[in-house]
Design an enzyme around this catalytic site. Structure first.
Site, PDB file in Angstrom:
ATOM      1  N   ASP A  82       0.848  -1.197   0.000  1.00 16.02           N
ATOM      2  CA  ASP A  82       0.000   0.000   0.000  1.00 16.02           C
ATOM      3  C   ASP A  82       0.881   1.244   0.000  1.00 16.02           C
ATOM      4  OD1 ASP A  82      -2.297   1.435  -0.117  1.00 16.02           O
ATOM      5  OD2 ASP A  82      -2.911   1.096   1.956  1.00 16.02           O
ATOM      6  N   CYS A  85       0.150   5.043   1.308  1.00 15.99           N
ATOM      7  CA  CYS A  85      -0.949   5.086   2.284  1.00 15.99           C
ATOM      8  C   CYS A  85      -0.679   6.189   3.295  1.00 15.99           C
ATOM      9  CB  CYS A  85      -1.078   3.742   2.992  1.00 15.99           C
ATOM     10  SG  CYS A  85      -2.479   3.657   4.129  1.00 15.99           S
ATOM     11  N   ASN A 144      -8.116  -1.544   7.869  1.00 16.56           N
ATOM     12  CA  ASN A 144      -8.198  -0.420   8.806  1.00 16.56           C
ATOM     13  C   ASN A 144      -8.401   0.925   8.115  1.00 16.56           C
ATOM     14  OD1 ASN A 144      -5.677  -0.182   7.655  1.00 16.56           O
ATOM     15  ND2 ASN A 144      -4.586   0.166   9.580  1.00 16.56           N
ATOM     16  N   GLU A 148     -13.841   9.249   8.186  1.00 15.25           N
ATOM     17  CA  GLU A 148     -14.523   9.514   9.460  1.00 15.25           C
ATOM     18  C   GLU A 148     -14.876  10.988   9.609  1.00 15.25           C
ATOM     19  OE1 GLU A 148     -13.699   7.307  13.269  1.00 15.25           O
ATOM     20  OE2 GLU A 148     -12.590   9.164  13.666  1.00 15.25           O
ATOM     21  N   SER A 280      -9.143  10.668  18.394  1.00 19.19           N
ATOM     22  CA  SER A 280      -7.969  10.858  17.555  1.00 19.19           C
ATOM     23  C   SER A 280      -7.322  12.177  17.964  1.00 19.19           C
ATOM     24  CB  SER A 280      -8.355  10.887  16.076  1.00 19.19           C
ATOM     25  OG  SER A 280      -8.853   9.632  15.651  1.00 19.19           O
ATOM     26  N   HIS A 298       1.488   7.290  13.365  1.00 19.33           N
ATOM     27  CA  HIS A 298       0.348   7.794  12.591  1.00 19.33           C
ATOM     28  C   HIS A 298      -0.983   7.394  13.217  1.00 19.33           C
ATOM     29  CE1 HIS A 298      -0.010   3.682  10.906  1.00 19.33           C
ATOM     30  NE2 HIS A 298      -1.230   4.032  10.570  1.00 19.33           N
ATOM     31  N   ALA A 300      -2.873   4.685  16.674  1.00 19.81           N
ATOM     32  CA  ALA A 300      -2.720   3.955  17.931  1.00 19.81           C
ATOM     33  C   ALA A 300      -1.908   2.676  17.755  1.00 19.81           C
ATOM     34  CB  ALA A 300      -4.097   3.625  18.511  1.00 19.81           C
ATOM     35  N   GLY A 301      -2.059   1.998  16.616  1.00 21.93           N
ATOM     36  CA  GLY A 301      -1.381   0.718  16.400  1.00 21.93           C
ATOM     37  C   GLY A 301      -2.191  -0.431  16.963  1.00 21.93           C
TER      38      GLY A 301
END
Length: 405
Positions: A82, A85, A144, A148, A280, A298, A300-301
């Site tokens: 990706d 991204c 993911n 939003e 966020s 970038h 939370a993971g």
């Protein structure tokens, strides 16, 4: 707060000696042992000189995610499929006071029915061929990735384009099938891709050229996603910031590979995503990011992998319905039951903890916290095909057994 291990030095050790790994996370961070093992293997790759690991660190397919890595050679597998991204934040010209949440969710459900006007012209406008994966433009992708609708929960420092009464779109998407095709072609052409590529070789130059196209394509894709979402809401949008996190950046010291690490410079405004039921954040990179190879977290993971989530949440219909709402009354739009479970908020680390670690390391200043209002997620697999609702995609679930690094 735990102790940080990070400095601005760059390892110049021989290739046989592991590169220096700088940890920009505290003892309070959730770091899986498998991710640390992958870091150790990445430090032994040909040409690698230095690695910066961030608090969202977690295991990935070809190496740990949440990493910036400096190398004399190109490592396409670390960037993955990706390419380009990233996350983009947009301001809507629609005030929060006029928002009807259920109506907004109903309108965003029509997102995929909206077409991109003049895809060829838009591609040409950013210097790309007009037929370059044009049909995929304006699509979010699966996993993911999301679009939003957000509002400001708290504002700790003034930032242009961000106000308490505004509405915002946070878009997380990439190069879709284009990036996947670039990686697939590289794997077919270079059987020993695990050793990386000489950047001056024909293969290295070819990959870099396609990589740059993917980064531009992905950035345009996020803009078109936002435009479609804004149109569905009856609004216009304005870009606040666009920050990729899967790419290579050239530097005078070599090639910095960002794998799930936001690529920033001092002063860059960057979004840091939570989950669909957690806050966020918006942060500003400080001068110290020069020491972290220009990288920060970038998001939370992941805390738990996709297969594990199927045993943790969503056992009953009422539990699954609860996953589609959050504490602010926010709504998640996702017609894939498996994806709802795999992307449950508990699958992710605490984004607030991630930000706190980055602040303590001196890498960022926290500017704002953003609450999720409507989160749109699409049910598609890794190749971009629509997944059947309520059917897990077993290629995405489960721990990957063949981590190359």
């Amino acid at each position: 707060m735990g102790t940080f291990f990070g400095d601005t030095s760059v390892s110049t050790q021989p290739a046989c000696t592991p590169a220096t790994i700088h940890h920009y996370f505290s003892a309070e961070s959730w770091i899986e042992g498998a991710a640390l093992d992958q870091l150790d293997r990445m430090a032994r790759l040909p040409g690698v000189r230095s690695i910066a690991a961030f608090p969202d660190l977690h295991p990935g397919k070809y190496g740990a995610t949440g990493v910036a890595l400096l190398s004399d050679r190109l490592h396409p597998l670390l960037v993955g499929n990706d390419i380009g991204c990233g996350m983009s934040l947009f301001e809507l010209d629609l005030p929060l006071r006029k928002l009807k949440l259920d109506r907004a969710a109903s309108r965003l459900r029509r997102f995929d029915a909206l077409a991109v006007d003049d895809a060829a012209g838009r591609l040409d406008g950013v210097g790309l061929p007009g037929d370059l994966f044009a049909d995929a433009l304006g699509t979010i992708g699966g996993g993911n990735h999301f679009c939003e609708l957000q509002a400001v929960e708290s504002l700790s420092s003034p930032v242009s384009g961000i106000g308490r009464q505004g509405l915002y779109l946070l878009v997380h998407s990439g190069s879709r099938g284009f990036g996947a095709a670039v990686l697939s072609d590289s794997l077919s052409a270079e059987p020993d891709l695990m050793s990386g590529l000489d950047a001056s070789s024909p293969a290295g130059l070819h990959w870099l050229g396609r990589h740059d196209q993917c980064v531009a394509w992905a950035s345009l894709n996020r803009i078109l996603i936002a435009e479609k979402a804004a149109s569905a809401l009856g609004a216009d949008c304005r870009l606040v910031t666009d920050v990729p996190h899967n790419l290579v950046r050239r530097s005078e010291k070599g090639y910095v590979h960002h794998k799930g690490a936001a690529a920033v410079d001092p002063g860059t405004i960057a979004p840091l995503a939570g989950s669909r039921a957690t806050l966020s954040y918006i942060v500003r990179a400080t001068e110290k990011v020069a020491g972290s190879l220009g990288g920060i977290s970038h998001g939370a993971g992941r805390k738990y992998d996709r297969a594990t989530m199927h045993g943790r949440v969503g056992r009953t219909r009422s539990e699954r319905d609860d996953l589609l709402r959050n504490a602010w009354g926010g709504i998640a739009i996702c017609d894939d039951r498996a994806l709802v479970i795999e992307e449950a908020p508990s699958a992710y680390k605490d984004a607030g903890r991630v930000v706190a670690d980055l602040v303590a390391a001196g890498l960022v200043e926290s500017l704002a916290a953003m609450r999720p209002l409507v989160t749109y997620k699409k049910a598609v697999d890794e190749e971009g095909r629509a997944r059947r609702p309520d059917k897990p995609d077993h290629r995405q679930t489960g721990r990957r057994k063949h981590d190359r690094y």
